[in-house]
Design a protein around this motif. Structure first.
Motif, PDB file in Angstrom:
ATOM      1  N   GLY A 203       1.289  20.274  -6.698  1.00 44.97           N
ATOM      2  CA  GLY A 203      -0.015  20.547  -7.456  1.00 44.97           C
ATOM      3  C   GLY A 203       0.322  21.746  -7.774  1.00 44.97           C
ATOM      4  O   GLY A 203      -0.539  22.541  -8.848  1.00 44.97           O
ATOM      5  N   TRP A 204       0.124  23.078  -6.758  1.00 42.61           N
ATOM      6  CA  TRP A 204       0.564  24.662  -7.198  1.00 42.61           C
ATOM      7  C   TRP A 204       1.609  24.570  -8.300  1.00 42.61           C
ATOM      8  O   TRP A 204       1.067  25.971  -8.346  1.00 42.61           O
ATOM      9  N   LEU A 205       2.585  24.370  -7.519  1.00 43.97           N
ATOM     10  CA  LEU A 205       3.400  24.630  -8.210  1.00 43.97           C
ATOM     11  C   LEU A 205       3.872  23.901  -9.926  1.00 43.97           C
ATOM     12  O   LEU A 205       3.641  25.221 -10.877  1.00 43.97           O
ATOM     13  N   LEU A 206       2.704  22.951 -10.133  1.00 44.54           N
ATOM     14  CA  LEU A 206       2.305  22.839 -11.448  1.00 44.54           C
ATOM     15  C   LEU A 206       1.495  24.228 -12.210  1.00 44.54           C
ATOM     16  O   LEU A 206       1.258  24.691 -13.312  1.00 44.54           O
TER      17      LEU A 206
ATOM     18  N   SER B 164      -8.222  20.405 -16.604  1.00 36.83           N
ATOM     19  CA  SER B 164      -9.328  20.913 -16.145  1.00 36.83           C
ATOM     20  C   SER B 164      -8.947  21.709 -15.820  1.00 36.83           C
ATOM     21  O   SER B 164      -9.128  23.139 -16.069  1.00 36.83           O
ATOM     22  N   ALA B 165      -8.064  21.929 -15.032  1.00 33.15           N
ATOM     23  CA  ALA B 165      -7.285  23.580 -14.992  1.00 33.15           C
ATOM     24  C   ALA B 165      -6.917  24.472 -15.447  1.00 33.15           C
ATOM     25  O   ALA B 165      -6.852  26.048 -15.774  1.00 33.15           O
ATOM     26  N   ALA B 166      -6.222  23.663 -16.493  1.00 34.57           N
ATOM     27  CA  ALA B 166      -5.409  24.341 -17.736  1.00 34.57           C
ATOM     28  C   ALA B 166      -6.332  24.928 -18.816  1.00 34.57           C
ATOM     29  O   ALA B 166      -6.101  25.807 -19.189  1.00 34.57           O
ATOM     30  N   ALA B 167      -7.706  23.938 -18.627  1.00 36.52           N
ATOM     31  CA  ALA B 167      -8.679  24.463 -19.565  1.00 36.52           C
ATOM     32  C   ALA B 167      -9.341  25.487 -19.182  1.00 36.52           C
ATOM     33  O   ALA B 167      -9.275  26.715 -20.228  1.00 36.52           O
ATOM     34  N   ALA B 168      -9.026  26.511 -17.872  1.00 38.81           N
ATOM     35  CA  ALA B 168      -9.835  27.218 -17.396  1.00 38.81           C
ATOM     36  C   ALA B 168      -8.116  28.112 -17.898  1.00 38.81           C
ATOM     37  O   ALA B 168      -9.252  29.326 -18.387  1.00 38.81           O
ATOM     38  N   ALA B 169      -7.219  27.700 -17.667  1.00 41.14           N
ATOM     39  CA  ALA B 169      -6.373  28.063 -17.690  1.00 41.14           C
ATOM     40  C   ALA B 169      -6.720  29.343 -19.128  1.00 41.14           C
ATOM     41  O   ALA B 169      -5.955  30.362 -20.202  1.00 41.14           O
TER      42      ALA B 169
ATOM     43  N   PRO C 232     -11.332  35.499 -16.336  1.00 43.94           N
ATOM     44  CA  PRO C 232     -10.346  34.342 -15.182  1.00 43.94           C
ATOM     45  C   PRO C 232     -11.316  33.478 -14.872  1.00 43.94           C
ATOM     46  O   PRO C 232     -11.183  32.019 -14.853  1.00 43.94           O
ATOM     47  N   ILE C 233     -12.282  34.356 -14.012  1.00 43.37           N
ATOM     48  CA  ILE C 233     -13.610  33.777 -13.582  1.00 43.37           C
ATOM     49  C   ILE C 233     -14.597  32.785 -14.530  1.00 43.37           C
ATOM     50  O   ILE C 233     -15.086  31.682 -14.279  1.00 43.37           O
ATOM     51  N   GLY C 234     -14.383  33.249 -15.977  1.00 46.51           N
ATOM     52  CA  GLY C 234     -15.178  33.340 -16.464  1.00 46.51           C
ATOM     53  C   GLY C 234     -14.307  31.258 -16.823  1.00 46.51           C
ATOM     54  O   GLY C 234     -15.381  30.567 -17.362  1.00 46.51           O
ATOM     55  N   GLY C 235     -13.433  31.429 -16.929  1.00 44.52           N
ATOM     56  CA  GLY C 235     -12.118  30.695 -17.025  1.00 44.52           C
ATOM     57  C   GLY C 235     -12.449  29.077 -16.239  1.00 44.52           C
ATOM     58  O   GLY C 235     -13.254  28.060 -16.635  1.00 44.52           O
ATOM     59  N   VAL C 236     -12.641  29.734 -15.048  1.00 41.23           N
ATOM     60  CA  VAL C 236     -13.400  28.558 -13.784  1.00 41.23           C
ATOM     61  C   VAL C 236     -14.483  27.839 -14.514  1.00 41.23           C
ATOM     62  O   VAL C 236     -14.554  26.953 -14.206  1.00 41.23           O
TER      63      VAL C 236
ATOM     64  N   LYS D 270     -11.579  20.635  -5.025  1.00 41.34           N
ATOM     65  CA  LYS D 270      -9.244  21.069  -4.743  1.00 41.34           C
ATOM     66  C   LYS D 270      -8.868  21.583  -6.202  1.00 41.34           C
ATOM     67  O   LYS D 270      -8.008  22.048  -6.628  1.00 41.34           O
ATOM     68  N   THR D 271      -9.359  20.718  -7.730  1.00 38.97           N
ATOM     69  CA  THR D 271      -9.463  21.406  -8.702  1.00 38.97           C
ATOM     70  C   THR D 271     -10.114  22.546  -9.126  1.00 38.97           C
ATOM     71  O   THR D 271      -9.582  23.546  -9.628  1.00 38.97           O
ATOM     72  N   LEU D 272     -11.510  23.145  -8.592  1.00 35.60           N
ATOM     73  CA  LEU D 272     -11.776  24.804  -8.274  1.00 35.60           C
ATOM     74  C   LEU D 272     -10.845  25.295  -8.308  1.00 35.60           C
ATOM     75  O   LEU D 272     -11.242  26.219  -8.839  1.00 35.60           O
ATOM     76  N   TRP D 273      -9.925  25.023  -7.191  1.00 35.07           N
ATOM     77  CA  TRP D 273      -9.156  26.053  -6.510  1.00 35.07           C
ATOM     78  C   TRP D 273      -8.181  26.190  -7.492  1.00 35.07           C
ATOM     79  O   TRP D 273      -7.317  27.604  -7.474  1.00 35.07           O
ATOM     80  N   ARG D 274      -7.881  24.854  -7.459  1.00 34.77           N
ATOM     81  CA  ARG D 274      -6.514  25.157  -8.190  1.00 34.77           C
ATOM     82  C   ARG D 274      -6.212  25.632  -9.686  1.00 34.77           C
ATOM     83  O   ARG D 274      -5.889  26.659 -10.345  1.00 34.77           O
ATOM     84  N   SER D 275      -7.771  25.469 -10.197  1.00 34.40           N
ATOM     85  CA  SER D 275      -8.182  26.264 -11.643  1.00 34.40           C
ATOM     86  C   SER D 275      -7.894  27.738 -11.067  1.00 34.40           C
ATOM     87  O   SER D 275      -7.509  28.326 -12.494  1.00 34.40           O
TER      88      SER D 275
END
Length: 803
Positions: free
Chosen positions: A117-120, A303-308, A317-321, A335-340
């Motif tokens: 997940g982190w590598l992705l 969801s994490a990609a949308a933050a990116a 970056p924080i606003g994106g999350v 978990k998605t919050l941290w990865r985002s």
């Protein structure tokens, strides 16, 4: 029964409303959307899900003991079963954990699975940041190409071209290396003919860019149009639109986004960058089995990609999350919050490394205001909030009315002509006014800017007075400022109206930048007005306490920043993420309170006029099956009022657990369009056993006919552990227990609908079965819930297009 005909059509869309999808006004045929490969070959399904399938004790062959390709996957334009997907993932994780204790290799596999997940996220951040940098650099160069070309190298934009020039700071935009088109063609840049030639070249380039964009979208990737955020919200809620996040969409959206922004249309690249980042996430998911095979896990990645995407769009970056959490995500575990956060960080770092703006910053808008704000200034800030709310409500109603007209009239059949006409009008109106001629991002940057000693902009042409150090006192406005005010007022009127017709056309179009431009213009106008009022009437009671003569009290750039936040909030109804994006965007940490006041005021005012933000309004306009989690259900209806079958309807179609033949089941599949069927003990008792999906039935029967000996049309299908007693001469029986959901969600007929709606929202259900005293009565699907909500809101229930 014609078996060949049955097989030939079995994988086609099962309902008539799944053949076409309306996106932003035009009908698109999904038959060409094959760039996001179906998961048939990959998803075998975990047969241990809710206990069925792996514990059969019969000696009868159960050919589904091994995972079967296609079982457990979904057809296009269907909603995923969140409960089943999460259960599968838990089973998979449990199996990997138990095996990790058996050998070193299994332990390494367990660690790599946890790390994947982190590598992705790292790969998504790198790819999204790189594409954003490419888009920024290309758009800047092509925007300047409309006005001229660099002789030192045609690949330099205006600013980069003049970096090595020996011109003075005040003449930095008129370096000899940069030639306008009239200078290049006529040899001089002065006079009426030179102006007309520059005007003509500006319009021609704008038309060329926009036509190229719309033709590429129409020809190669119809999904690349619009901002993409309404569709991404729908996909993240569990709906499947194959191809919307595929490789062709990514390639065409990246190219056409540059063309659309460069054409000078009233649109931005920020919303489409979220779509681009989600395409990156979806494509990279195919590298990892865990995400390729599980639709719910894939949506966590999106969801994490949308933050990116927001991180690279605004350098926030924080606003994106927070944007992903507040605005687009349907399911957002910790978990998605941290990865985002990690994906947004990597994306922002990658963009900063590329340095697309040449100023060592992530954004074009970075400003530093030198003076604090005063408490009394909250009054004009709140006025800007009211303006933002009114503008947001006006824009949403007008734009939705125009998009509905586009969908229901012949206008939608001529997307190229529409883009041509809107671009021509925009370019012809934009060129004479220097504030509409420049790119919208540069306009916002200039409006946010605080006037310093070296500024040569018209907005800073004040009457000179003595200065001490770098601080400039409030001064009387000179003729340049008054000229700029008139030009900005005209630019405001143009932006307000032209954006209504631009958003929703068949080119990539974001709404963040045009909305911010409207607010920034209004804010700068108000800021200069308050500044001049304080200068000429510093003895008034409201100014005397804090704004003495010769002091630097009012910062017009701050008013522009607050106005931009107010208008963006009025259109999108963002609050927390908006404020964080704005202070990350500008570096104005000290001005959080004015931004919060304006954002909340604009939301209150806009909500008082209409509850929906622009993205929710477009979701409803396009009929996407999106169940809004923020809205309360306050009606007193019961499950029996919504379930099907209704009175006078044919009885509910069911499959019995051990008495129907293959031919009987195939007949039901051919004669109905439902996506699944309840399984009961018998038609007489109607006691519920479970629920089986149409797609799983089709695939299982087809595979059984090919691979299991003795399966014919008269073979009995059974869903029990043990085969039913039959005469010895009977053909082989077909056991399908492993595809049966033994724990479907059920409610009684007296359950209040507010509880049913809550269950659908919080568990992401596709359907819910209704029982009475343990007997099956009917079924409620997500579409039934949406239709019921629409009916209670006095809307057309048939506007919900999909199952």
């Amino acid at each position: 029964m014609d078996q060949k005909g049955y097989r030939r059509g079995s994988f086609q869309s099962s309902t008539s409303d799944e053949d076409m999808l309306e996106i932003a006004g035009a009908s698109l045929d999904f038959s060409m959307a094959d760039d996001d490969p179906p998961l048939d070959r990959e998803m075998g399904g975990f047969s241990s899900y809710n206990g069925g399938g792996m514990n059969g004790t019969s000696t009868m062959m159960d050919f589904l003991e091994e995972p079967l390709p296609g079982v457990g996957t979904y057809e296009d334009f269907n909603t995923i079963d969140w409960v089943r997907e999460k259960s599968r993932d838990r089973d998979r994780h449990r199996e990997i954990t138990s095996r990790s204790k058996e050998s070193t290799w299994a332990l390494i596999h367990s660690v790599s699975d946890a790390f994947s997940g982190w590598l992705l996220m790292l790969l998504i951040g790198l790819l999204a940041g790189s594409l954003a940098g490419l888009i920024d650099i290309s758009a800047h160069w092509m925007t300047d190409l409309k006005e001229g070309v660099c002789l030192a190298g045609f690949w330099f934009n205006h600013e980069h071209c003049c970096w090595k020039s020996n011109t003075t700071f005040t003449d930095r935009h008129q370096c000899p290396e940069w030639n306008s088109w009239s200078q290049l063609i006529l040899g001089h840049g002065e006079g009426a003919f030179a102006y007309i030639l520059n005007y003509f070249m500006y319009v021609i380039w704008a038309l060329l860019f926009s036509l190229l964009a719309v033709l590429l979208v129409k020809g190669f990737a119809p999904y690349a149009c619009g901002s993409g955020i309404p569709e991404i919200k729908t996909i993240l809620s569990g709906f499947i639109i194959r191809g919307y996040l595929g490789k062709w969409t990514l390639i065409i959206k990246t190219i056409t986004l540059v063309l659309a922004v460069s054409s000078g249309l009233s649109l931005g690249k920020e919303g489409p960058l979220v779509h681009v980042a989600c395409c990156c996430g979806n494509i990279l998911c195919h590298l990892f089995t865990k995400y390729r095979k599980n639709e719910a896990k894939r949506r966590e990645v999106l969801s994490a990609a949308a933050a990116a995407g927001v991180s690279v769009a605004f350098g926030a970056p924080i606003g994106g999350v927070l944007f992903s959490l507040e605005e687009v995500s349907y399911y957002f575990p910790l978990k998605t919050l941290w990865r985002s956060f990690f994906a947004a960080l990597v994306a922002a770092f990658t963009l900063r490394s590329i340095n697309p703006f040449g100023n060592s910053r992530l954004v074009l808008f970075y400003v530093e205001f030198h003076m604090p704000w005063h408490l009394l200034e909250l009054v004009p800030f709140i006025l800007l909030g009211i303006f933002g709310g009114l503008w947001g409500a006006f824009f949403i109603r007008s734009n939705i009315a125009w998009c509905r007209r586009r969908k229901t009239t012949k206008l939608g059949k001529y997307p190229v002509l529409e883009v041509f006409v809107v671009t021509a009008i925009t370019a012809i109106l934009a060129f004479p006014n220097e504030y509409t001629r420049m790119s919208t991002s540069e306009l916002i940057s200039e409006l946010f800017n605080d006037c310093g000693i070296l500024d040569s902009s018209k907005l800073c042409e004040y009457v000179n007075s003595s200065t001490k150090g770098d601080d400039l006192p409030d001064r009387a406005a000179g003729p340049g400022v008054y000229t700029a005010m008139w030009q900005l007022a005209l630019a405001l009127v143009m932006k307000v109206f032209i954006t209504i017709f631009t958003f929703g056309m068949k080119v990539p179009s974001g709404l963040f930048i045009p909305s911010m431009a409207v607010g920034a213009i209004a804010g700068r106008l108000l800021g200069v007005a308050v500044e001049q009022l304080a200068y000429y009437h510093h003895d008034w009671a409201i100014f005397s306490g804090w704004c003495s003569q010769g002091a630097d009290c009012i910062t017009p750039g701050l008013y522009a920043m607050v106005g931009a936040a107010a208008c963006l909030g009025g259109v999108t109804r963002m609050t927390v993420s908006l404020v964080v994006i704005m202070f990350e965007l500008t570096g104005g940490l000290e001005y959080i309170v004015p931004l919060m006041a304006a954002a909340m005021t604009s939301k209150w005012v806009a909500d008082a006029i209409g509850r929906e933000g622009i993205y929710d309004a477009h979701i409803r306009l396009n009929g996407y099956p999106f169940l809004e989690a923020k809205e309360e259900f306050s009606h007193k209806t019961l499950a029996m009022d919504v379930m099907r079958p209704r009175r006078n309807d044919p009885p509910l179609t069911v499959i019995t657990q051990d008495s129907m033949t293959v031919e009987d089941v195939e007949t039901i599949i051919n004669e109905t369009t439902y996506s699944g069927y309840p399984v009961v003990v018998s038609r007489e008792s109607q006691r519920l056993v479970g629920f089986v999906l149409r797609r799983d039935l089709i695939i299982s029967i087809e595979n059984a006919r090919k691979k299991q000996d003795g399966i014919v049309s008269t073979s009995v299908i059974y869903f029990t552990d043990h085969s039913p007693p039959l005469p010895p001469s009977s053909p082989s029986m077909l056991k399908l227990r492993s595809i049966l959901d033994l724990s479907p969600f059920t409610v009684t007929d007296q359950t209040p609908m507010e509880i049913v709606v809550d269950i659908f929202r919080k568990l992401g259900l596709r359907q819910c079965l209704v029982t009475h005293n343990g007997k099956l009565l009917g079924i409620i699907t997500k579409k039934d819930v949406l239709k019921h909500i629409a009916q209670l809101a006095n809307q057309d229930p048939d506007s919900i297009l999909f199952n």
